[in-house]
Design an enzyme around this catalytic site. Structure first.
Site, PDB file in Angstrom:
ATOM      1  N   ASN A   5       3.817 -10.942  20.525  1.00 43.53           N
ATOM      2  CA  ASN A   5       4.986 -11.231  19.754  1.00 43.53           C
ATOM      3  C   ASN A   5       6.217 -10.370  20.251  1.00 43.53           C
ATOM      4  OD1 ASN A   5       7.100 -11.799  17.853  1.00 43.53           O
ATOM      5  ND2 ASN A   5       5.631 -11.207  16.284  1.00 43.53           N
TER       6      ASN A   5
ATOM      7  N   TYR B 154      11.699  -4.714  16.005  1.00 43.16           N
ATOM      8  CA  TYR B 154      11.422  -3.527  15.407  1.00 43.16           C
ATOM      9  C   TYR B 154      11.590  -2.242  16.067  1.00 43.16           C
ATOM     10  CZ  TYR B 154       8.130  -6.506  12.970  1.00 43.16           C
ATOM     11  OH  TYR B 154       7.718  -7.877  12.092  1.00 43.16           O
TER      12      TYR B 154
ATOM     13  N   GLU C 239       0.891  -1.160   0.073  1.00 47.36           N
ATOM     14  CA  GLU C 239      -0.076  -0.003  -0.002  1.00 47.36           C
ATOM     15  C   GLU C 239       1.066   1.203   0.058  1.00 47.36           C
ATOM     16  OE1 GLU C 239      -3.062  -0.307  -0.714  1.00 47.36           O
ATOM     17  OE2 GLU C 239      -3.131  -2.268  -0.499  1.00 47.36           O
TER      18      GLU C 239
END
Length: 171
Positions: A126, A133, A74
């Site tokens: 997670n 990240y 996207e």
């Protein structure tokens, strides 16, 4: 070994590798998706989307060995943002590849595409993924409470973002 890692464009020959990943429930649960995709569906999807300017799909390799899949989805040119997604083959997890792959994708997104922001959604449970990240520079933006249904239970997600300016400061 991390110096040998690189991202290359997804090719039709990689669909066998993707088929294995996309049909692994342990992998797809982290993508909040059902692990059900036939090779024919995968080929049709590849043929339909291979020229889509809003997506970039890569295979993470060490020399010629495929280790994972990385994508920018996207891609919005006007708003200069995209969704980041990654899968590291379970056989290669735990080697630091996810962090390197995330950095390679961020370099591409910010240097080549000149994006302003990358975003992702990660399962709150997670912890390893969130740690990777955060180490690269992603920051939590908000919780998505009971947003995903996996294995008979609702799970929370966390929306995270990384701005180009913050990424370059960290590098």
């Amino acid at each position: 070994m991390a110096n040998e890692l690189r991202l290359r464009a997804l090719e039709k020959d990689d669909l066998i590798f993707l088929h294995k990943l996309f049909n692994n429930p342990d992998v797809m649960n982290y993508w909040f998706s059902e692990s059900y995709m036939s090779m024919e569906q995968l080929k049709e999807s590849y043929d339909k989307d291979k020229d889509n300017p809003r997506n970039r799909e890569f295979i993470l390799t060490n020399d010629d060995e495929p280790l994972g899949f990385v994508a920018l989805y996207e891609i919005e040119q006007r708003h200069r943002n995209a969704e980041f997604a990654i899968i590291i083959d379970p056989a290669h997890q735990g080697n630091g590849y996810a962090g390197t792959a995330t950095k390679l994708a961020a370099d591409y997104a910010f240097s080549v595409l000149n994006l302003h922001k990358l975003y992702l959604i990660v399962a709150k449970a997670n912890k390893k993924g969130r740690h990777v990240y955060e180490k690269v520079g992603f920051r939590a933006e908000g919780d998505m409470v009971e947003h995903f249904f996996i294995n008979g239970e609702y799970h929370d997600g966390v929306m995270m973002h990384l701005f180009q300016r913050d990424y370059w400061k960290m590098k």
